[in-house]
Design a protein around this motif. Structure first.
Motif, PDB file in Angstrom:
ATOM      1  N   UNK A 100      97.609  -7.241  81.577  1.00  0.00           N
ATOM      2  CA  UNK A 100      98.942  -7.713  81.971  1.00  0.00           C
ATOM      3  C   UNK A 100      99.809  -7.909  80.746  1.00  0.00           C
ATOM      4  N   UNK A 101      99.215  -8.484  79.702  1.00  0.00           N
ATOM      5  CA  UNK A 101     100.027  -8.751  78.520  1.00  0.00           C
ATOM      6  C   UNK A 101     100.364  -7.437  77.795  1.00  0.00           C
ATOM      7  N   UNK A 102      99.434  -6.453  77.838  1.00  0.00           N
ATOM      8  CA  UNK A 102      99.740  -5.141  77.259  1.00  0.00           C
ATOM      9  C   UNK A 102     100.893  -4.488  78.016  1.00  0.00           C
ATOM     10  N   UNK A 103     100.836  -4.603  79.343  1.00  0.00           N
ATOM     11  CA  UNK A 103     101.876  -3.995  80.166  1.00  0.00           C
ATOM     12  C   UNK A 103     103.226  -4.679  79.926  1.00  0.00           C
ATOM     13  N   UNK A 104     103.213  -6.013  79.803  1.00  0.00           N
ATOM     14  CA  UNK A 104     104.461  -6.734  79.533  1.00  0.00           C
ATOM     15  C   UNK A 104     105.054  -6.322  78.192  1.00  0.00           C
ATOM     16  N   UNK A 105     104.176  -6.184  77.214  1.00  0.00           N
ATOM     17  CA  UNK A 105     104.651  -5.811  75.888  1.00  0.00           C
ATOM     18  C   UNK A 105     105.222  -4.392  75.916  1.00  0.00           C
ATOM     19  N   UNK A 106     104.551  -3.511  76.638  1.00  0.00           N
ATOM     20  CA  UNK A 106     105.069  -2.144  76.800  1.00  0.00           C
ATOM     21  C   UNK A 106     106.469  -2.179  77.410  1.00  0.00           C
ATOM     22  N   UNK A 107     106.600  -2.910  78.518  1.00  0.00           N
ATOM     23  CA  UNK A 107     107.897  -2.970  79.219  1.00  0.00           C
ATOM     24  C   UNK A 107     108.998  -3.524  78.319  1.00  0.00           C
ATOM     25  N   UNK A 108     108.635  -4.524  77.518  1.00  0.00           N
ATOM     26  CA  UNK A 108     109.630  -5.144  76.637  1.00  0.00           C
ATOM     27  C   UNK A 108     110.100  -4.206  75.533  1.00  0.00           C
ATOM     28  N   UNK A 109     109.170  -3.392  75.005  1.00  0.00           N
ATOM     29  CA  UNK A 109     109.468  -2.689  73.758  1.00  0.00           C
ATOM     30  C   UNK A 109     109.653  -1.185  73.868  1.00  0.00           C
ATOM     31  N   UNK A 110     109.369  -0.586  75.024  1.00  0.00           N
ATOM     32  CA  UNK A 110     109.325   0.875  75.070  1.00  0.00           C
ATOM     33  C   UNK A 110     110.687   1.521  74.787  1.00  0.00           C
ATOM     34  N   UNK A 111     111.743   0.934  75.312  1.00  0.00           N
ATOM     35  CA  UNK A 111     113.073   1.525  75.110  1.00  0.00           C
ATOM     36  C   UNK A 111     113.432   1.523  73.632  1.00  0.00           C
ATOM     37  N   UNK A 112     113.183   0.398  73.008  1.00  0.00           N
ATOM     38  CA  UNK A 112     113.463   0.266  71.581  1.00  0.00           C
ATOM     39  C   UNK A 112     112.597   1.242  70.768  1.00  0.00           C
ATOM     40  N   UNK A 113     111.351   1.380  71.178  1.00  0.00           N
ATOM     41  CA  UNK A 113     110.438   2.259  70.450  1.00  0.00           C
ATOM     42  C   UNK A 113     110.886   3.712  70.551  1.00  0.00           C
ATOM     43  N   UNK A 114     111.343   4.123  71.732  1.00  0.00           N
ATOM     44  CA  UNK A 114     111.760   5.507  71.949  1.00  0.00           C
ATOM     45  C   UNK A 114     113.040   5.830  71.195  1.00  0.00           C
ATOM     46  N   UNK A 115     113.986   4.892  71.201  1.00  0.00           N
ATOM     47  CA  UNK A 115     115.316   5.202  70.669  1.00  0.00           C
ATOM     48  C   UNK A 115     115.446   4.861  69.188  1.00  0.00           C
ATOM     49  N   UNK A 116     114.574   3.972  68.688  1.00  0.00           N
ATOM     50  CA  UNK A 116     114.710   3.562  67.295  1.00  0.00           C
ATOM     51  C   UNK A 116     113.944   4.463  66.344  1.00  0.00           C
ATOM     52  N   UNK A 118     111.625   3.002  64.160  1.00  0.00           N
ATOM     53  CA  UNK A 118     110.510   2.176  63.697  1.00  0.00           C
ATOM     54  C   UNK A 118     109.177   2.829  64.081  1.00  0.00           C
ATOM     55  N   UNK A 119     108.556   3.504  63.117  1.00  0.00           N
ATOM     56  CA  UNK A 119     107.329   4.254  63.404  1.00  0.00           C
ATOM     57  C   UNK A 119     106.184   3.329  63.800  1.00  0.00           C
ATOM     58  N   UNK A 120     106.109   2.165  63.152  1.00  0.00           N
ATOM     59  CA  UNK A 120     105.035   1.224  63.496  1.00  0.00           C
ATOM     60  C   UNK A 120     105.143   0.780  64.950  1.00  0.00           C
ATOM     61  N   UNK A 121     106.376   0.559  65.403  1.00  0.00           N
ATOM     62  CA  UNK A 121     106.570   0.166  66.804  1.00  0.00           C
ATOM     63  C   UNK A 121     106.160   1.311  67.736  1.00  0.00           C
ATOM     64  N   UNK A 122     106.522   2.534  67.365  1.00  0.00           N
ATOM     65  CA  UNK A 122     106.121   3.697  68.178  1.00  0.00           C
ATOM     66  C   UNK A 122     104.601   3.765  68.274  1.00  0.00           C
ATOM     67  N   UNK A 123     103.921   3.555  67.131  1.00  0.00           N
ATOM     68  CA  UNK A 123     102.456   3.609  67.130  1.00  0.00           C
ATOM     69  C   UNK A 123     101.858   2.508  67.999  1.00  0.00           C
ATOM     70  N   UNK A 124     102.488   1.326  67.926  1.00  0.00           N
ATOM     71  CA  UNK A 124     102.010   0.190  68.716  1.00  0.00           C
ATOM     72  C   UNK A 124     102.094   0.503  70.210  1.00  0.00           C
ATOM     73  N   UNK A 125     103.211   1.108  70.615  1.00  0.00           N
ATOM     74  CA  UNK A 125     103.373   1.429  72.039  1.00  0.00           C
ATOM     75  C   UNK A 125     102.361   2.494  72.469  1.00  0.00           C
ATOM     76  N   UNK A 126     102.119   3.480  71.612  1.00  0.00           N
ATOM     77  CA  UNK A 126     101.111   4.503  71.938  1.00  0.00           C
ATOM     78  C   UNK A 126      99.742   3.845  72.123  1.00  0.00           C
ATOM     79  N   UNK A 127      99.433   2.873  71.277  1.00  0.00           N
ATOM     80  CA  UNK A 127      98.157   2.151  71.409  1.00  0.00           C
ATOM     81  C   UNK A 127      98.091   1.389  72.734  1.00  0.00           C
ATOM     82  N   UNK A 128      99.206   0.716  73.078  1.00  0.00           N
ATOM     83  CA  UNK A 128      99.247  -0.028  74.344  1.00  0.00           C
ATOM     84  C   UNK A 128      99.040   0.914  75.523  1.00  0.00           C
ATOM     85  N   UNK A 129      99.674   2.079  75.461  1.00  0.00           N
ATOM     86  CA  UNK A 129      99.535   3.047  76.562  1.00  0.00           C
ATOM     87  C   UNK A 129      98.076   3.491  76.677  1.00  0.00           C
ATOM     88  N   UNK A 130      97.403   3.670  75.523  1.00  0.00           N
ATOM     89  CA  UNK A 130      95.988   4.070  75.562  1.00  0.00           C
ATOM     90  C   UNK A 130      95.142   3.005  76.255  1.00  0.00           C
TER      91      UNK A 130
END
Ligand SMILES: [Zn+2]
Length: 171
Positions: A100-116, A118-130
């Motif tokens: 649940x917390x992974x999913x919440x974090x994904x929902x909070x940050x995915x838009x920013x990760x896609x459009x920004x 910040x490579x570390x944020x992109x990597x973090x979201x890929x990890x959450x998706x995994x």
């Protein structure tokens, strides 16, 4: 003040209504301890006794103990609704919380990760998706975001390594 009524188990743990241990595969009446019903959150009837009971986890199907002392914590410290019973063992409960917390974090940050950028944020979201993907079938929208992020990371890292090649040759 304590009410007395046979219906709700005042005359012994075995008289407690069955729904308090709904789906229990075993109830060990010898372990019964009396509840402090003034601390409970109930409308119709309090839970007069806490009793060690065995349940089957709805996820991993293993049996687990819901102990009398755990029940006391649930109903007197956490003030859980009195009819609550556990559906999951502790391990699965923890995993569900983490997902649940992974999913919440994904929902909070995915838009920013896609459009920004910040490579570390992109990597973090890929990890959450995994993590999420290991446990459920994800909607295409998330899988597509995953592909885009991986492409973006690959691109950024190629550019970075090109740059370091350049600086290496220019020294
Ligand atoms: Zn389980």
């Amino acid at each position: 003040m304590k009410r007395k009524s046979d219906t709700f188990g005042d005359f012994g743990p075995r008289k407690m209504p069955g729904y308090f241990f709904f789906r229990a595969v075993d109830i060990d009446f010898d372990t019964a301890v009396e509840a402090d019903i003034d601390k409970q959150n109930y409308s119709v009837g309090p839970r007069e006794w806490y009793i060690d009971a065995t349940f089957e986890c709805q996820v991993c199907k293993k049996e687990f103990l819901w102990s009398a002392s755990e029940q006391k914590t649930w109903f007197e410290d956490y003030y859980f609704w009195i009819d609550s019973t556990p559906n999951h063992c502790k391990n699965c409960r923890r995993e569900i919380r983490e997902l649940k917390s992974a999913r919440n974090e994904y929902d909070r940050s995915v838009t920013k990760a896609l459009s920004g950028s910040d490579i570390e944020l992109k990597k973090k979201i890929v990890k959450l998706i995994a993590i999420l993907e290991e446990n459920s079938n994800l909607p295409n929208r998330i899988l597509e975001n995953n592909r885009v992020l991986i492409k973006q990371i690959g691109k950024a890292e190629n550019i970075a390594s090109d740059n370091s090649d350049c600086s290496a040759t220019s020294i």
